[in-house]
Write a protein that holds these residues in place. Structure first.
Motif, PDB file in Angstrom:
ATOM      1  N   LYS A  13       2.828 132.776 -52.816  1.00  0.00           N
ATOM      2  CA  LYS A  13       3.072 133.329 -51.138  1.00  0.00           C
ATOM      3  C   LYS A  13       4.029 132.585 -50.508  1.00  0.00           C
ATOM      4  O   LYS A  13       4.407 132.378 -49.997  1.00  0.00           O
ATOM      5  N   ILE A  14       3.177 131.358 -50.781  1.00  0.00           N
ATOM      6  CA  ILE A  14       4.201 130.221 -49.500  1.00  0.00           C
ATOM      7  C   ILE A  14       5.052 130.174 -50.492  1.00  0.00           C
ATOM      8  O   ILE A  14       6.851 130.249 -48.905  1.00  0.00           O
ATOM      9  N   MET A  15       5.438 129.927 -51.788  1.00  0.00           N
ATOM     10  CA  MET A  15       6.958 129.439 -52.169  1.00  0.00           C
ATOM     11  C   MET A  15       7.943 130.590 -51.332  1.00  0.00           C
ATOM     12  O   MET A  15       8.738 130.984 -51.612  1.00  0.00           O
ATOM     13  N   ASP A  16       7.191 131.796 -51.690  1.00  0.00           N
ATOM     14  CA  ASP A  16       7.978 132.781 -50.859  1.00  0.00           C
ATOM     15  C   ASP A  16       7.801 132.854 -49.816  1.00  0.00           C
ATOM     16  O   ASP A  16       9.638 133.456 -49.247  1.00  0.00           O
ATOM     17  N   THR A  17       7.386 132.415 -49.302  1.00  0.00           N
ATOM     18  CA  THR A  17       7.902 131.991 -47.744  1.00  0.00           C
ATOM     19  C   THR A  17       8.697 131.319 -47.288  1.00  0.00           C
ATOM     20  O   THR A  17      10.250 131.774 -46.835  1.00  0.00           O
ATOM     21  N   GLY A  20      13.610 130.881 -48.576  1.00  0.00           N
ATOM     22  CA  GLY A  20      14.651 131.524 -47.923  1.00  0.00           C
ATOM     23  C   GLY A  20      15.574 129.834 -47.735  1.00  0.00           C
ATOM     24  O   GLY A  20      15.036 129.071 -47.548  1.00  0.00           O
ATOM     25  N   LYS A  21      16.612 130.780 -47.567  1.00  0.00           N
ATOM     26  CA  LYS A  21      17.654 129.059 -47.708  1.00  0.00           C
ATOM     27  C   LYS A  21      17.576 127.995 -46.455  1.00  0.00           C
ATOM     28  O   LYS A  21      17.986 127.333 -46.621  1.00  0.00           O
ATOM     29  N   TRP A  22      17.388 128.819 -45.305  1.00  0.00           N
ATOM     30  CA  TRP A  22      16.841 128.020 -44.007  1.00  0.00           C
ATOM     31  C   TRP A  22      15.255 128.024 -43.971  1.00  0.00           C
ATOM     32  O   TRP A  22      15.258 126.779 -42.842  1.00  0.00           O
ATOM     33  N   LEU A  24      12.292 126.975 -44.640  1.00  0.00           N
ATOM     34  CA  LEU A  24      11.596 125.467 -45.383  1.00  0.00           C
ATOM     35  C   LEU A  24      12.354 124.151 -43.827  1.00  0.00           C
ATOM     36  O   LEU A  24      11.518 123.481 -42.666  1.00  0.00           O
ATOM     37  N   ASN A  25      13.671 124.827 -43.935  1.00  0.00           N
ATOM     38  CA  ASN A  25      14.396 123.343 -43.481  1.00  0.00           C
ATOM     39  C   ASN A  25      14.119 124.009 -41.538  1.00  0.00           C
ATOM     40  O   ASN A  25      13.948 122.838 -41.325  1.00  0.00           O
ATOM     41  N   LEU A  26      14.035 125.076 -41.001  1.00  0.00           N
ATOM     42  CA  LEU A  26      13.806 125.986 -39.714  1.00  0.00           C
ATOM     43  C   LEU A  26      12.411 125.274 -39.302  1.00  0.00           C
ATOM     44  O   LEU A  26      12.124 124.335 -37.989  1.00  0.00           O
ATOM     45  N   PHE A  27      11.138 125.167 -40.147  1.00  0.00           N
ATOM     46  CA  PHE A  27       9.726 124.764 -40.491  1.00  0.00           C
ATOM     47  C   PHE A  27       9.854 123.325 -39.733  1.00  0.00           C
ATOM     48  O   PHE A  27       9.553 123.282 -38.888  1.00  0.00           O
ATOM     49  N   TRP A  28      10.261 122.737 -40.263  1.00  0.00           N
ATOM     50  CA  TRP A  28      10.755 121.175 -40.299  1.00  0.00           C
ATOM     51  C   TRP A  28      10.694 120.458 -39.383  1.00  0.00           C
ATOM     52  O   TRP A  28      10.386 119.344 -38.435  1.00  0.00           O
ATOM     53  N   ILE A  29      12.376 121.345 -38.030  1.00  0.00           N
ATOM     54  CA  ILE A  29      12.243 121.462 -37.234  1.00  0.00           C
ATOM     55  C   ILE A  29      12.136 121.918 -36.224  1.00  0.00           C
ATOM     56  O   ILE A  29      11.526 120.906 -35.132  1.00  0.00           O
ATOM     57  N   ILE A  30      11.072 122.781 -36.272  1.00  0.00           N
ATOM     58  CA  ILE A  30      10.501 123.354 -35.599  1.00  0.00           C
ATOM     59  C   ILE A  30       8.639 121.374 -35.515  1.00  0.00           C
ATOM     60  O   ILE A  30       8.595 121.613 -33.826  1.00  0.00           O
ATOM     61  N   ALA A  31       8.586 121.549 -36.544  1.00  0.00           N
ATOM     62  CA  ALA A  31       7.373 120.605 -36.563  1.00  0.00           C
ATOM     63  C   ALA A  31       7.580 119.276 -35.803  1.00  0.00           C
ATOM     64  O   ALA A  31       7.115 118.695 -35.126  1.00  0.00           O
ATOM     65  N   MET A  51      22.727 135.762 -37.215  1.00  0.00           N
ATOM     66  CA  MET A  51      21.677 136.746 -38.211  1.00  0.00           C
ATOM     67  C   MET A  51      20.461 136.595 -39.225  1.00  0.00           C
ATOM     68  O   MET A  51      19.371 136.827 -38.857  1.00  0.00           O
ATOM     69  N   MET A  52      21.165 135.057 -39.509  1.00  0.00           N
ATOM     70  CA  MET A  52      20.192 134.565 -40.922  1.00  0.00           C
ATOM     71  C   MET A  52      19.049 133.103 -40.050  1.00  0.00           C
ATOM     72  O   MET A  52      17.557 133.610 -40.767  1.00  0.00           O
ATOM     73  N   LEU A  53      19.200 132.902 -38.740  1.00  0.00           N
ATOM     74  CA  LEU A  53      18.352 132.278 -37.852  1.00  0.00           C
ATOM     75  C   LEU A  53      17.579 133.232 -37.190  1.00  0.00           C
ATOM     76  O   LEU A  53      15.994 133.607 -37.734  1.00  0.00           O
TER      77      LEU A  53
END
Length: 105
Positions: A13-17, A20-22, A24-31, A51-53
């Motif tokens: 489930k975590i890997m599915d979330t 997406g291409k962006w 995990l990168n967005l997650f790191w930036i927010i972190a 749109m992708m964002l």
């Protein structure tokens, strides 16, 4: 990798979330920049379309990995993104995986 009702574990489930291409990168930036706004995110990932964002943030929001705060008195409101408690628990594990990969090469 897609989790199903017949076979789905937490890792899938975590890997599915984050597959997406962006996402995990967005997650790191927010972190690294909690309280970051939409346009700031957009500037940090110049290759991503609006749109992708939006879609990537919507997925992270719907899975409760991030939260969104709106400020301002009238539209357009200012959006800010934060990690949830769920993400704050996951973050050390992801950092450990990152460290493991960096040392395994």
């Amino acid at each position: 990798m897609q989790s199903t009702d017949k076979w789905s574990c937490g890792i899938t489930k975590i890997m599915d979330t984050f597959s997406g291409k962006w996402r995990l990168n967005l997650f790191w930036i927010i972190a690294k920049n909690e309280g970051i706004g939409f346009n700031q995110l957009r500037n940090q990932v110049p290759e991503i379309t609006n749109m992708m964002l939006v879609r990537s943030l919507d997925t992270l929001l719907s899975e409760r990995f991030i939260s969104k705060s709106l400020s301002g008195n009238k539209a357009p409101f200012h959006s800010e993104y934060y990690l949830t408690n769920k993400s704050k628990e996951l973050l050390p594990l992801l950092l450990k995986l990152n460290e493991w990969e960096n040392h395994s090469n």
